[in-house]
Design a protein around this motif. Structure first.
Motif, PDB file in Angstrom:
ATOM      1  N   PRO A  68       0.812  -1.224   0.000  1.00 25.54           N
ATOM      2  CA  PRO A  68       0.000   0.000   0.000  1.00 25.54           C
ATOM      3  C   PRO A  68       0.845   1.274   0.000  1.00 25.54           C
ATOM      4  O   PRO A  68       0.535   2.232  -0.712  1.00 25.54           O
ATOM      5  N   ARG A  69       1.912   1.288   0.787  1.00 31.97           N
ATOM      6  CA  ARG A  69       2.747   2.484   0.817  1.00 31.97           C
ATOM      7  C   ARG A  69       3.551   2.626  -0.479  1.00 31.97           C
ATOM      8  O   ARG A  69       3.854   3.745  -0.920  1.00 31.97           O
ATOM      9  N   GLY A  70       3.850   1.504  -1.105  1.00 32.13           N
ATOM     10  CA  GLY A  70       4.516   1.558  -2.397  1.00 32.13           C
ATOM     11  C   GLY A  70       3.610   2.177  -3.453  1.00 32.13           C
ATOM     12  O   GLY A  70       4.053   2.992  -4.270  1.00 32.13           O
ATOM     13  N   GLU A  71       2.334   1.800  -3.424  1.00 34.35           N
ATOM     14  CA  GLU A  71       1.386   2.400  -4.370  1.00 34.35           C
ATOM     15  C   GLU A  71       1.266   3.902  -4.130  1.00 34.35           C
ATOM     16  O   GLU A  71       1.228   4.701  -5.073  1.00 34.35           O
ATOM     17  N   ALA A  72       1.219   4.300  -2.853  1.00 31.50           N
ATOM     18  CA  ALA A  72       1.111   5.723  -2.525  1.00 31.50           C
ATOM     19  C   ALA A  72       2.336   6.495  -3.017  1.00 31.50           C
ATOM     20  O   ALA A  72       2.214   7.620  -3.524  1.00 31.50           O
ATOM     21  N   PHE A  73       3.522   5.890  -2.879  1.00 30.08           N
ATOM     22  CA  PHE A  73       4.746   6.543  -3.342  1.00 30.08           C
ATOM     23  C   PHE A  73       4.744   6.660  -4.860  1.00 30.08           C
ATOM     24  O   PHE A  73       5.143   7.694  -5.423  1.00 30.08           O
ATOM     25  N   ALA A  74       4.288   5.608  -5.547  1.00 32.47           N
ATOM     26  CA  ALA A  74       4.198   5.660  -7.001  1.00 32.47           C
ATOM     27  C   ALA A  74       3.242   6.757  -7.442  1.00 32.47           C
ATOM     28  O   ALA A  74       3.541   7.536  -8.358  1.00 32.47           O
ATOM     29  N   ARG A  75       2.096   6.844  -6.775  1.00 32.60           N
ATOM     30  CA  ARG A  75       1.111   7.873  -7.130  1.00 32.60           C
ATOM     31  C   ARG A  75       1.667   9.269  -6.876  1.00 32.60           C
ATOM     32  O   ARG A  75       1.402  10.209  -7.631  1.00 32.60           O
ATOM     33  N   ARG A  76       2.425   9.420  -5.810  1.00 25.65           N
ATOM     34  CA  ARG A  76       3.019  10.721  -5.496  1.00 25.65           C
ATOM     35  C   ARG A  76       3.980  11.143  -6.601  1.00 25.65           C
ATOM     36  O   ARG A  76       3.979  12.293  -7.047  1.00 25.65           O
ATOM     37  N   GLY A  77       4.805  10.200  -7.037  1.00 23.89           N
ATOM     38  CA  GLY A  77       5.714  10.491  -8.137  1.00 23.89           C
ATOM     39  C   GLY A  77       4.983  10.795  -9.423  1.00 23.89           C
ATOM     40  O   GLY A  77       5.375  11.690 -10.184  1.00 23.89           O
ATOM     41  N   GLN A  78       3.897  10.055  -9.672  1.00 32.02           N
ATOM     42  CA  GLN A  78       3.117  10.309 -10.883  1.00 32.02           C
ATOM     43  C   GLN A  78       2.512  11.708 -10.879  1.00 32.02           C
ATOM     44  O   GLN A  78       2.475  12.386 -11.918  1.00 32.02           O
ATOM     45  N   ARG A  79       2.039  12.158  -9.715  1.00 33.94           N
ATOM     46  CA  ARG A  79       1.466  13.506  -9.639  1.00 33.94           C
ATOM     47  C   ARG A  79       2.508  14.563  -9.988  1.00 33.94           C
ATOM     48  O   ARG A  79       2.213  15.542 -10.682  1.00 33.94           O
ATOM     49  N   THR A  80       3.729  14.349  -9.502  1.00 35.24           N
ATOM     50  CA  THR A  80       4.790  15.300  -9.814  1.00 35.24           C
ATOM     51  C   THR A  80       5.132  15.278 -11.295  1.00 35.24           C
ATOM     52  O   THR A  80       5.231  16.333 -11.943  1.00 35.24           O
ATOM     53  N   MET A  81       5.318  14.094 -11.861  1.00 33.59           N
ATOM     54  CA  MET A  81       5.688  14.007 -13.274  1.00 33.59           C
ATOM     55  C   MET A  81       4.566  14.524 -14.171  1.00 33.59           C
ATOM     56  O   MET A  81       4.816  15.191 -15.185  1.00 33.59           O
ATOM     57  N   ASN A  82       3.323  14.242 -13.806  1.00 32.55           N
ATOM     58  CA  ASN A  82       2.197  14.755 -14.600  1.00 32.55           C
ATOM     59  C   ASN A  82       2.128  16.272 -14.530  1.00 32.55           C
ATOM     60  O   ASN A  82       1.814  16.945 -15.526  1.00 32.55           O
TER      61      ASN A  82
END
Length: 227
Positions: A68-82
């Motif tokens: 779950p925390r890995g998914e949250a970290f991935a989503r956080r990175g995606q928000r920045t890159m987007n």
């Protein structure tokens, strides 16, 4: 971690953790997103301090993640890159030294990618049992094509600056990538803003043609040739 310097036409965002090759923590991702989205300048130049561009995600952070925390970290990175990809400013990545994993993903999110002759690129996640999850799988294929993307991602091999240019990962190899940012910033800010939006559109031909004509009309309405 992130040092921001403002000029009249170019904001410089410097990843500043040279002892860990500018690896990105969750807070650093948020800071980078804010630095780009809050910029008033028509161009934002992103580069790394020391002898690397960016080593990607901080492995000390990644090793402590569960599902779950890995998914949250991935989503956080995606928000920045987007946010970088969607920015009204032209975002230029100046890659000097190593770009690895999330560092490659960061470069891919930028509008223009320029590297020095000393730059190297790799997606080494597969050797560790993971892979980049900040939108890089899509952007890499868009930038270099499916064949090169599969080769780079599945092998984890390192490529040099000339190879990166040959496959389309970067547009230029230059001694000083910041000069490219300054070159872009010398152009009309309104035209840069319109073009940045058009070049990143995911639309049908009809929608793209309409948007292009509308943008052209908006620029002419401001009498650019009278300025």
């Amino acid at each position: 971690m992130l040092r921001v310097t403002d000029g009249d036409a170019v904001r410089v965002a410097t990843l500043d953790r040279p002892t860990v090759r500018n690896a990105l923590t969750p807070d650093a991702l948020d800071d980078l997103r804010d630095a780009v989205t809050d910029a008033d300048q028509p161009v934002v130049y992103v580069h790394g301090a020391g002898d690397a561009f960016c080593a990607g995600a901080d492995l000390d952070v990644v090793r402590g993640l569960d599902g779950p925390r890995g998914e949250a970290f991935a989503r956080r990175g995606q928000r920045t890159m987007n946010a970088i990809e969607d920015s009204d400013s032209v975002v230029v990545a100046g890659v000097d030294g190593a770009a690895r994993g999330g560092g490659v993903e960061l470069a891919l999110a930028c509008d223009v990618r320029v590297c020095t002759p000393d730059a190297t690129f790799a997606e080494p996640g597969v050797s560790l049992g993971v892979f980049g999850a900040w939108g890089g799988t899509r952007r890499l294929s868009e930038a270099v094509g499916a064949t090169h993307a599969a080769d780079l991602s599945l092998s984890g091999r390192t490529i040099d600056a000339e190879t990166a240019r040959d496959v389309g990962l970067v547009s230029r190899v230059a001694a000083d990538p910041r000069e490219v940012a300054e070159e872009i910033a010398a152009n009309d800010p309104a035209a840069l803003r319109e073009l940045t939006g058009l070049l990143s559109m995911d639309a049908s031909r009809e929608e793209s043609d309409r948007a292009e004509a509308d943008a052209f009309a908006r620029l002419l309405a401001d009498d650019p040739f009278e300025n």
